[in-house]
Design a protein around this motif. Structure first.
Motif, short mmCIF file in Angstrom:
data_model
loop_
_atom_site.label_atom_id
_atom_site.label_comp_id
_atom_site.label_asym_id
_atom_site.label_seq_id
_atom_site.Cartn_x
_atom_site.Cartn_y
_atom_site.Cartn_z
N GLY A 70 1.18 -2.59 -5.26
CA GLY A 70 2.22 -3.07 -6.17
C GLY A 70 3.25 -3.95 -5.49
N SER A 71 3.13 -4.14 -4.19
CA SER A 71 4.05 -5.01 -3.46
C SER A 71 3.26 -6.11 -2.76
CB SER A 71 4.90 -4.19 -2.47
OG SER A 71 4.07 -3.41 -1.64
N GLY A 73 0.23 -6.55 -2.61
CA GLY A 73 -0.90 -7.00 -3.42
C GLY A 73 -0.54 -7.99 -4.50
N VAL A 74 0.74 -8.13 -4.82
CA VAL A 74 1.14 -9.05 -5.89
C VAL A 74 2.17 -10.09 -5.43
CG1 VAL A 74 0.66 -7.37 -7.70
CG2 VAL A 74 2.96 -7.47 -6.72
N TRP A 75 2.70 -9.93 -4.24
CA TRP A 75 3.70 -10.88 -3.77
C TRP A 75 3.08 -12.24 -3.48
CZ3 TRP A 75 6.48 -7.10 0.10
CH2 TRP A 75 7.29 -6.23 -0.64
N ASP A 76 3.92 -13.25 -3.43
CA ASP A 76 3.49 -14.63 -3.26
C ASP A 76 3.07 -14.88 -1.81
OD1 ASP A 76 3.09 -17.35 -3.29
OD2 ASP A 76 5.16 -17.86 -3.87
N THR A 87 1.70 -10.77 3.68
CA THR A 87 1.01 -10.73 2.39
C THR A 87 -0.38 -11.36 2.51
OG1 THR A 87 3.11 -10.85 1.19
CG2 THR A 87 1.13 -11.44 -0.03
N ASN A 91 -3.84 -9.13 2.13
CA ASN A 91 -4.80 -9.48 1.07
C ASN A 91 -6.20 -9.73 1.64
OD1 ASN A 91 -3.23 -9.27 -1.27
ND2 ASN A 91 -2.44 -11.34 -1.05
N SER A 106 -7.77 -2.10 -7.77
CA SER A 106 -7.55 -3.45 -8.27
C SER A 106 -7.20 -4.46 -7.18
CB SER A 106 -6.44 -3.45 -9.33
OG SER A 106 -5.23 -2.95 -8.77
N TRP A 107 -6.70 -3.99 -6.07
CA TRP A 107 -6.27 -4.91 -5.01
C TRP A 107 -7.49 -5.48 -4.30
CZ3 TRP A 107 -2.77 -3.10 -0.35
CH2 TRP A 107 -2.25 -4.23 0.31
#
Length: 201
Positions: A70-71, A73-76, A87, A91, A106-107
């Motif tokens: 949630g961090s 995995g979704v940060w820019d 990040t 990823n 999901s990641w």
């Protein structure tokens, strides 16, 4: 390799943020982040950046995986500085997740481990690469300790006593011996130490 923020009384619960882990009504969420903000100094960030450059995989328990997904995995990925760099790395490296309840991940590049956790972790350790990093995940760390699967602890010890919260080493933790490989006293008063298994130095 287990990496953790820990207080003088051994607490590791919810160091990074106020809502990471509310188990037991823990009242001190974000204690490490609050301390870092108050005392300043980015020498620990520099040290972590060096270590993270050697991360080839993450091994995470369910709760830590969900926090990271949630961090990071979704940060820019294009964010400036260390945030963007980490990040991108997180990823791309494989994430191995120990969970009895999750059925889907999901990641990107995440893999759910099977019921024989020790056997799965041994296979991961045999793969070529540099460091398999464990963040948080106290139940996972206990299981790894039971099966002699931790070669190193990297602990950032904060000069705080909280008196409550989850400990990294709980009563009944499997006995094991380590040697102090390196230590760094930081400008903030945090002391970072690397402990290697005595028979693996």
């Amino acid at each position: 390799m287990v990496q953790a923020y820990v207080t003088l009384d051994g607490v590791v619960q919810r160091g990074g943020g106020p809502h990471e882990d509310d188990d037991g009504g823990f009242p001190h969420g974000g204690w490490a982040a609050d301390y870092d903000a108050e005392h300043g100094g980015d020498d620990y960030g520099d040290l972590v950046a060096q270590w993270e450059s050697r991360t080839d995989a993450l091994l995470l328990g369910r709760r830590t995986y969900e926090i990271f997904a949630g961090s990071w995995g979704v940060w820019d990925e294009s964010a400036a500085g260390f945030t963007g760099e980490l990040t991108r790395r997180y990823n791309r490296v494989p994430k191995y997740v120990a969970s009895r309840t999750l059925t889907e991940l999901s990641w990107v590049n995440s893999h759910l481990l099977g019921p024989d956790l020790a056997a799965d972790v041994r296979r991961i350790r045999e793969q070529p690469g540099r460091e398999v990093r464990v963040w948080g995940s106290t139940e996972l760390v206990r299981t790894l300790g039971e099966h002699d699967l931790v070669d190193e602890y990297r602990l950032a010890v904060y000069r705080l006593v909280l008196g409550t919260g989850k400990r990294l080493f709980t009563a009944g933790f499997t006995p094991s011996a380590f040697v102090l490989a390196e230590t760094w006293p930081l400008s903030s008063g945090v002391v970072v130490s690397r402990y290697r298994r005595r028979d693996r130095t």
